[in-house]
Design an enzyme around this catalytic site. Structure first.
Site, PDB file in Angstrom:
ATOM      1  N   GLY A 153      -0.704   5.774  -3.419  1.00  0.00           N
ATOM      2  CA  GLY A 153      -1.728   5.566  -4.204  1.00  0.00           C
ATOM      3  C   GLY A 153      -3.001   5.213  -3.426  1.00  0.00           C
ATOM      4  CB  CYS A 179      -0.400 -14.487   2.120  1.00  0.00           C
ATOM      5  SG  CYS A 179      -0.283 -15.876   3.306  1.00  0.00           S
TER       6      CYS A 179
HETATM    7  N1  PLP Z   1      -2.878   0.887  -7.314  1.00  0.00           N
HETATM    8  C1  PLP Z   1      -2.047  -0.192  -7.861  1.00  0.00           C
HETATM    9  C2  PLP Z   1      -2.567  -0.439  -9.361  1.00  0.00           C
HETATM   10  C3  PLP Z   1      -1.108  -0.681  -7.312  1.00  0.00           C
HETATM   11  O1  PLP Z   1      -0.141  -1.559  -7.957  1.00  0.00           O
HETATM   12  C4  PLP Z   1      -0.754  -0.197  -6.086  1.00  0.00           C
HETATM   13  C5  PLP Z   1       0.188  -0.701  -5.000  1.00  0.00           C
HETATM   14  O2  PLP Z   1       0.624  -1.739  -5.057  1.00  0.00           O
HETATM   15  C6  PLP Z   1      -1.851   0.619  -5.484  1.00  0.00           C
HETATM   16  C7  PLP Z   1      -2.912   1.094  -6.105  1.00  0.00           C
HETATM   17  C8  PLP Z   1      -1.369   1.175  -3.821  1.00  0.00           C
HETATM   18  O3  PLP Z   1      -0.337   2.261  -3.909  1.00  0.00           O
HETATM   19  P1  PLP Z   1       0.422   2.495  -2.679  1.00  0.00           P
HETATM   20  O4  PLP Z   1       1.138   1.364  -2.287  1.00  0.00           O
HETATM   21  O5  PLP Z   1       1.294   4.013  -3.091  1.00  0.00           O
HETATM   22  O6  PLP Z   1      -0.737   2.846  -1.580  1.00  0.00           O
END
Ligand code: PLP
Length: 387
Positions: free
Chosen positions: A74, A329
């Site tokens: 993500g 943290c």
């Molecule tokens: N965007 C949101 C809303 C998320 O919850 C997360 C992960 O915690 C991410 C982006 C990042 O995704 P990734 O862990 O696959 O890099």
């Protein structure tokens, strides 16, 4: 403790790989190991699997297969969307990126980078529930804006934004629109045929695929500057030999998530509502964040005045309950969540936030046990801090 198996209430952080997903990708760690760019039979077999995974994921998004670009996570999707769109289109007086103060750091850091490269970063105001304010959107999304990026579901509070409407409004002002749908995929209906977002990021490990795979929907005709350059894979959008096994895993997990979406929503919402109601009953001064807005069914973020999240999380963990805090943290110091701060939650309350996030595997019995244990831990924590 004792004989009770641990309870995992951190599904917004990550989810276990589903058995069906594991089985679907297994052959690609064995005989089907080819490189999809090779012309021989091994390569053709890998190419066919990759193409099929792309088609299956595209169907889940209401997209054309060529609008799906597999990536690593993500974070990569969000970075690519914000930076690559901006780099491709800024100019002609459009140099601003508009986003929200409650985004994941993957979007916020990319927007900072835009500012470092000579662009302008604008943050939309949100109300006390974390919903983007209409007046702020109208004021900030003007004809100087190249890209607007608003997350669909917030990972800390579960608040849902009206993405189809915001995308429509951004586009009517000539700005491109990206949405971080990492928490939204499998929860809300996503359909690129009827919803006018230009880009949309998803991540495999939030829906039962492994960590290390994600995808970016890039609408046909959207200007785009690749972030990763090299061998020209993925039509030049993202170089690097494709991770066929994980692409198959993501497509499989996505199909399951779409097929089970409504049933999971109903179940998780009932469990979350019961958990919330019983916590409020036992601890009347508990504050549920974003309670006044439309929320995803899998997230409950609650602050317990007079406690602090770090010690509550440790106490929960000792009792076999895995949850997370509303704070990050960093190098040993705890900073209150930027999301809760942006919603106007005072630091003392933000530092007492506990996020419990449910998954399709969460059971009634597990919620019963949390309902039994949680108020006791709160009472203990409060008596310790009063002593
Ligand atoms: N965007 C949101 C809303 C998320 O919850 C997360 C992960 O915690 C991410 C982006 C990042 O995704 P990734 O862990 O696959 O890099």
């Amino acid at each position: 403790m004792g004989a009770n198996p641990p309870i995992y209430l951190d599904n917004a952080a990550t989810t276990p790989v589903r058995a069906e997903v594991f089985e679907a990708m297994r052959p690609f760690f064995g005989a089907k190991f080819g490189n999809p760019s090779s012309v021989h039979r091994f390569g053709r077999e890998a190419r066919a699997a990759l193409d099929e995974a792309r088609e299956r994921l595209a169907t889940c998004l209401g997209a054309h297969p060529d609008e799906v670009s597999f990536n690593s996570c993500g974070t990569e999707g969000d970075n690519t969307a914000v930076l690559c769109l901006w780099r491709a289109v800024h100019g002609n007086g459009r140099r601003a990126v508009v986003t929200t103060p409650i985004e994941h750091k993957a979007v916020l850091a990319a927007a900072h980078q835009v500012a470092a490269e000579g662009g302008e970063e604008r943050l939309l105001a949100v109300d006390a529930n974390g919903v983007v304010r209409d007046d702020s959107f109208d004021a900030l999304v003007d004809d100087a804006v190249a890209v607007t990026s608003v997350m669909w579901i917030n990972n800390e509070t579960g608040v849902i934004q009206d993405i189809p409407a915001l995308a429509e409004r951004a586009k009517s002002r000539g700005a491109l629109f990206h949405t971080d749908a990492v928490q939204a995929f499998g929860k809300v209906v996503i359909d690129a045929r009827t919803q006018p977002f230009d880009l949309l990021a998803i991540s495999g490990h939030k829906i039962g695929a492994p960590k290390g795979i994600g995808a970016l929907f890039i609408r046909r005709g959207t200007p785009f500057e690749p972030l990763i350059r090299g061998g020209g894979q993925d039509r030049g959008r993202r170089a690097g030999t494709e991770n066929v096994a994980y692409a198959v895993a993501l497509a499989t997990a996505a199909e399951l998530a779409v097929a089970e979406r409504e049933a999971h929503w109903t179940r998780m919402e009932a469990l979350r509502d019961r958990l919330q109601a019983r916590i409020l009953e036992a601890i009347p001064d508990a504050v549920v964040h974003s309670a006044g807005a439309r929320r995803a069914p899998h997230i409950l973020n609650v602050s317990i005045p007079g406690t602090d999240s770090e010690s509550m999380l440790m106490a929960l963990d000792m009792r076999g309950i895995a949850a997370s805090g509303g704070s990050a943290c960093q190098s040993g110091s705890v900073t209150p969540s930027h999301v809760l701060s942006a919603m106007g939650v005072p630091a003392s309350l933000a530092s007492a936030a506990i996020r419990m996030s449910l998954g399709p595997m969460t059971t009634d019995e597990e919620i019963d046990r949390v309902i039994e244990v949680f108020p006791k831990l709160v009472a203990k924590s409060r008596s310790l801090s009063a002593a």
